[in-house]
Design a protein around this motif. Structure first.
Motif, PDB file in Angstrom:
ATOM      1  N   ARG A   1       9.305  -6.358  -6.374  1.00 45.50           N
ATOM      2  CA  ARG A   1       8.576  -7.309  -5.542  1.00 45.50           C
ATOM      3  C   ARG A   1       9.000  -7.203  -4.078  1.00 45.50           C
ATOM      4  O   ARG A   1       8.160  -7.173  -3.183  1.00 45.50           O
ATOM      5  CB  ARG A   1       8.807  -8.728  -6.069  1.00 45.50           C
ATOM      6  CG  ARG A   1       7.926  -9.777  -5.409  1.00 45.50           C
ATOM      7  CD  ARG A   1       8.029 -11.090  -6.149  1.00 45.50           C
ATOM      8  NE  ARG A   1       7.103 -12.053  -5.585  1.00 45.50           N
ATOM      9  CZ  ARG A   1       7.373 -12.840  -4.557  1.00 45.50           C
ATOM     10  NH1 ARG A   1       8.551 -12.741  -3.961  1.00 45.50           N
ATOM     11  NH2 ARG A   1       6.484 -13.692  -4.107  1.00 45.50           N
ATOM     12  N   ASP A   2      10.306  -7.156  -3.812  1.00 40.21           N
ATOM     13  CA  ASP A   2      10.783  -7.060  -2.433  1.00 40.21           C
ATOM     14  C   ASP A   2      10.308  -5.770  -1.779  1.00 40.21           C
ATOM     15  O   ASP A   2       9.998  -5.745  -0.583  1.00 40.21           O
ATOM     16  CB  ASP A   2      12.316  -7.127  -2.395  1.00 40.21           C
ATOM     17  CG  ASP A   2      12.824  -8.537  -2.654  1.00 40.21           C
ATOM     18  OD1 ASP A   2      12.015  -9.475  -2.572  1.00 40.21           O
ATOM     19  OD2 ASP A   2      14.016  -8.690  -2.938  1.00 40.21           O
ATOM     20  N   LYS A   3      10.235  -4.690  -2.556  1.00 42.01           N
ATOM     21  CA  LYS A   3       9.767  -3.411  -2.025  1.00 42.01           C
ATOM     22  C   LYS A   3       8.300  -3.504  -1.643  1.00 42.01           C
ATOM     23  O   LYS A   3       7.870  -2.944  -0.624  1.00 42.01           O
ATOM     24  CB  LYS A   3       9.983  -2.306  -3.073  1.00 42.01           C
ATOM     25  CG  LYS A   3       9.607  -0.918  -2.593  1.00 42.01           C
ATOM     26  CD  LYS A   3      10.501  -0.445  -1.458  1.00 42.01           C
ATOM     27  CE  LYS A   3      10.192   0.983  -1.062  1.00 42.01           C
ATOM     28  NZ  LYS A   3      11.012   1.434   0.081  1.00 42.01           N
ATOM     29  N   ARG A   4       7.517  -4.221  -2.448  1.00 41.81           N
ATOM     30  CA  ARG A   4       6.090  -4.383  -2.139  1.00 41.81           C
ATOM     31  C   ARG A   4       5.907  -5.050  -0.787  1.00 41.81           C
ATOM     32  O   ARG A   4       5.082  -4.639   0.022  1.00 41.81           O
ATOM     33  CB  ARG A   4       5.391  -5.216  -3.221  1.00 41.81           C
ATOM     34  CG  ARG A   4       5.343  -4.586  -4.594  1.00 41.81           C
ATOM     35  CD  ARG A   4       4.214  -5.167  -5.424  1.00 41.81           C
ATOM     36  NE  ARG A   4       4.282  -6.605  -5.580  1.00 41.81           N
ATOM     37  CZ  ARG A   4       4.931  -7.223  -6.562  1.00 41.81           C
ATOM     38  NH1 ARG A   4       5.621  -6.511  -7.439  1.00 41.81           N
ATOM     39  NH2 ARG A   4       4.918  -8.534  -6.667  1.00 41.81           N
ATOM     40  N   PHE A   5       6.666  -6.094  -0.546  1.00 47.93           N
ATOM     41  CA  PHE A   5       6.532  -6.818   0.713  1.00 47.93           C
ATOM     42  C   PHE A   5       7.094  -6.013   1.882  1.00 47.93           C
ATOM     43  O   PHE A   5       6.608  -6.120   3.007  1.00 47.93           O
ATOM     44  CB  PHE A   5       7.205  -8.186   0.612  1.00 47.93           C
ATOM     45  CG  PHE A   5       6.346  -9.220  -0.068  1.00 47.93           C
ATOM     46  CD1 PHE A   5       5.406  -9.936   0.650  1.00 47.93           C
ATOM     47  CD2 PHE A   5       6.457  -9.445  -1.431  1.00 47.93           C
ATOM     48  CE1 PHE A   5       4.596 -10.874   0.032  1.00 47.93           C
ATOM     49  CE2 PHE A   5       5.653 -10.380  -2.064  1.00 47.93           C
ATOM     50  CZ  PHE A   5       4.716 -11.102  -1.334  1.00 47.93           C
ATOM     51  N   GLU A   6       8.085  -5.207   1.629  1.00 48.91           N
ATOM     52  CA  GLU A   6       8.641  -4.360   2.680  1.00 48.91           C
ATOM     53  C   GLU A   6       7.612  -3.324   3.133  1.00 48.91           C
ATOM     54  O   GLU A   6       7.385  -3.140   4.337  1.00 48.91           O
ATOM     55  CB  GLU A   6       9.895  -3.661   2.166  1.00 48.91           C
ATOM     56  CG  GLU A   6      10.576  -2.781   3.200  1.00 48.91           C
ATOM     57  CD  GLU A   6      11.793  -2.060   2.643  1.00 48.91           C
ATOM     58  OE1 GLU A   6      12.122  -0.976   3.168  1.00 48.91           O
ATOM     59  OE2 GLU A   6      12.396  -2.567   1.684  1.00 48.91           O
ATOM     60  N   THR A   7       6.970  -2.669   2.183  1.00 47.80           N
ATOM     61  CA  THR A   7       5.960  -1.666   2.547  1.00 47.80           C
ATOM     62  C   THR A   7       4.721  -2.332   3.140  1.00 47.80           C
ATOM     63  O   THR A   7       4.076  -1.768   4.024  1.00 47.80           O
ATOM     64  CB  THR A   7       5.567  -0.824   1.317  1.00 47.80           C
ATOM     65  OG1 THR A   7       5.148  -1.682   0.246  1.00 47.80           O
ATOM     66  CG2 THR A   7       6.741   0.027   0.850  1.00 47.80           C
ATOM     67  N   ALA A   8       4.389  -3.545   2.663  1.00 42.85           N
ATOM     68  CA  ALA A   8       3.258  -4.278   3.229  1.00 42.85           C
ATOM     69  C   ALA A   8       3.525  -4.604   4.692  1.00 42.85           C
ATOM     70  O   ALA A   8       2.634  -4.471   5.543  1.00 42.85           O
ATOM     71  CB  ALA A   8       3.013  -5.563   2.440  1.00 42.85           C
ATOM     72  N   ALA A   9       4.745  -5.017   4.998  1.00 41.38           N
ATOM     73  CA  ALA A   9       5.105  -5.348   6.380  1.00 41.38           C
ATOM     74  C   ALA A   9       4.987  -4.122   7.279  1.00 41.38           C
ATOM     75  O   ALA A   9       4.479  -4.210   8.410  1.00 41.38           O
ATOM     76  CB  ALA A   9       6.529  -5.903   6.423  1.00 41.38           C
ATOM     77  N   GLN A  10       5.415  -2.982   6.780  1.00 41.11           N
ATOM     78  CA  GLN A  10       5.332  -1.752   7.570  1.00 41.11           C
ATOM     79  C   GLN A  10       3.880  -1.368   7.827  1.00 41.11           C
ATOM     80  O   GLN A  10       3.514  -0.982   8.946  1.00 41.11           O
ATOM     81  CB  GLN A  10       6.056  -0.618   6.833  1.00 41.11           C
ATOM     82  CG  GLN A  10       7.555  -0.809   6.729  1.00 41.11           C
ATOM     83  CD  GLN A  10       8.208   0.175   5.771  1.00 41.11           C
ATOM     84  OE1 GLN A  10       7.526   0.982   5.132  1.00 41.11           O
ATOM     85  NE2 GLN A  10       9.526   0.107   5.667  1.00 41.11           N
ATOM     86  N   PHE A  11       3.060  -1.499   6.792  1.00 43.11           N
ATOM     87  CA  PHE A  11       1.643  -1.149   6.948  1.00 43.11           C
ATOM     88  C   PHE A  11       0.931  -2.091   7.912  1.00 43.11           C
ATOM     89  O   PHE A  11       0.209  -1.655   8.818  1.00 43.11           O
ATOM     90  CB  PHE A  11       0.932  -1.180   5.594  1.00 43.11           C
ATOM     91  CG  PHE A  11      -0.562  -1.036   5.713  1.00 43.11           C
ATOM     92  CD1 PHE A  11      -1.141   0.203   5.955  1.00 43.11           C
ATOM     93  CD2 PHE A  11      -1.398  -2.152   5.618  1.00 43.11           C
ATOM     94  CE1 PHE A  11      -2.517   0.334   6.089  1.00 43.11           C
ATOM     95  CE2 PHE A  11      -2.766  -2.023   5.757  1.00 43.11           C
ATOM     96  CZ  PHE A  11      -3.332  -0.773   5.997  1.00 43.11           C
ATOM     97  N   LEU A  12       1.110  -3.404   7.735  1.00 40.70           N
ATOM     98  CA  LEU A  12       0.426  -4.372   8.589  1.00 40.70           C
ATOM     99  C   LEU A  12       0.884  -4.259  10.036  1.00 40.70           C
ATOM    100  O   LEU A  12       0.097  -4.472  10.959  1.00 40.70           O
ATOM    101  CB  LEU A  12       0.650  -5.790   8.067  1.00 40.70           C
ATOM    102  CG  LEU A  12       0.010  -6.115   6.716  1.00 40.70           C
ATOM    103  CD1 LEU A  12       0.353  -7.535   6.278  1.00 40.70           C
ATOM    104  CD2 LEU A  12      -1.503  -5.924   6.761  1.00 40.70           C
ATOM    105  N   ASP A  13       2.143  -3.900  10.212  1.00 41.17           N
ATOM    106  CA  ASP A  13       2.655  -3.708  11.573  1.00 41.17           C
ATOM    107  C   ASP A  13       1.888  -2.585  12.266  1.00 41.17           C
ATOM    108  O   ASP A  13       1.446  -2.723  13.413  1.00 41.17           O
ATOM    109  CB  ASP A  13       4.148  -3.390  11.524  1.00 41.17           C
ATOM    110  CG  ASP A  13       4.756  -3.291  12.910  1.00 41.17           C
ATOM    111  OD1 ASP A  13       4.820  -4.320  13.597  1.00 41.17           O
ATOM    112  OD2 ASP A  13       5.156  -2.188  13.307  1.00 41.17           O
ATOM    113  N   LYS A  14       1.704  -1.475  11.567  1.00 44.40           N
ATOM    114  CA  LYS A  14       0.969  -0.344  12.141  1.00 44.40           C
ATOM    115  C   LYS A  14      -0.505  -0.684  12.327  1.00 44.40           C
ATOM    116  O   LYS A  14      -1.110  -0.342  13.348  1.00 44.40           O
ATOM    117  CB  LYS A  14       1.102   0.871  11.232  1.00 44.40           C
ATOM    118  CG  LYS A  14       2.494   1.484  11.203  1.00 44.40           C
ATOM    119  CD  LYS A  14       2.526   2.710  10.294  1.00 44.40           C
ATOM    120  CE  LYS A  14       3.911   3.332  10.270  1.00 44.40           C
ATOM    121  NZ  LYS A  14       3.983   4.516   9.374  1.00 44.40           N
ATOM    122  N   LEU A  15      -1.063  -1.366  11.332  1.00 44.15           N
ATOM    123  CA  LEU A  15      -2.488  -1.696  11.388  1.00 44.15           C
ATOM    124  C   LEU A  15      -2.827  -2.570  12.590  1.00 44.15           C
ATOM    125  O   LEU A  15      -3.738  -2.269  13.363  1.00 44.15           O
ATOM    126  CB  LEU A  15      -2.896  -2.412  10.097  1.00 44.15           C
ATOM    127  CG  LEU A  15      -4.337  -2.918  10.019  1.00 44.15           C
ATOM    128  CD1 LEU A  15      -5.311  -1.750   9.960  1.00 44.15           C
ATOM    129  CD2 LEU A  15      -4.526  -3.820   8.796  1.00 44.15           C
TER     130      LEU A  15
END
Length: 217
Positions: free
Chosen positions: A196-210
């Motif tokens: 779960r924590d990994k999902r949110f970590e990768t989501a944060a990275q993606f949304l930051d770039k987006l």
């Protein structure tokens, strides 16, 4: 003749009586159970019997603390909105525009991670037409309007791309709250066993770039 002394023990206190530890514990048991039930079934689909059963208390005991499910729901909504609006309030005119919005996105994603049931509670209320939180939605609109003025000032100053601030907020809410409201879908699509924590970590990275790419002037 001495004046009659007043016995303070017989004078009713004007201060509200504080809950005992047991009463406070029971109230928290009830609100915790109600949060679980409301987040799963929405307000209309939830009953006091379900809340009582999940809390481990009898229904008459529950009704000693709350007169109906509306009162419990109102308490949960008030708590939720106090937390939910804080990140929006923290967007500062003194900060660097892109960084301020990036921080807001990260805070919203953290709320989705840390308060998934509260997010689903809010989503269920929206799906039902928000009949019980019209006043709170007005408060949200006032706050959003205030931040829209700020964002438009940043755009005029050439510090942000020319975009619609309202739809920017809608997009942020949709992408961040998705990870709480549609958690089962996210889990089903991602690799089995994804932490779960990994999902949110990768989501944060993606949304930051987006969003960063779209915000740059």
């Amino acid at each position: 003749m001495n004046p009659k002394r007043l016995d303070l023990k017989t004078v009713p206190s004007k201060e509200p009586r504080r809950n005992t530890r047991i009463q406070q514990r029971n109230r928290e048991l009830i609100t915790e159970a109600a949060l679980e039930v409301f987040s799963l079934y929405g307000f209309r689909g939830s009953t006091l019997d379900q809340i009582a059963e999940r809390s481990g208390l009898s229904k008459p005991n529950l009704l000693y603390y709350f007169k109906n499910k509306e009162e419990i729901h109102r308490l949960l909504i008030d708590r939720l909105l106090e937390t939910w609006l804080d990140p929006l309030k923290e967007i500062s005119a003194d900060g660097e525009p892109v960084e301020e919005i990036r921080k807001y996105i990260n805070r919203k994603l953290e709320l989705a991670r840390d308060y998934p049931r509260e997010s689903r509670l809010f989503a269920n209320e929206m799906l039902q037409g928000a009949p019980r939180i019209q006043e709170e939605l007005h408060e949200l609109k006032v706050l959003v309007d205030e931040k829209v003025v700020l964002i438009r000032d940043w755009i005029k100053a050439g510090k942000l791309a020319d975009l619609d601030p309202y739809h920017l907020f809608f997009s942020i809410w949709a992408t961040t709250q998705h990870y709480a409201d549609f958690d089962a879908q996210v889990q089903a699509v991602l690799e089995e066993g994804s932490a779960r924590d990994k999902r949110f970590e990768t989501a944060a990275q993606f949304l930051d770039k987006l969003f960063t790419g779209g915000l740059a002037p």
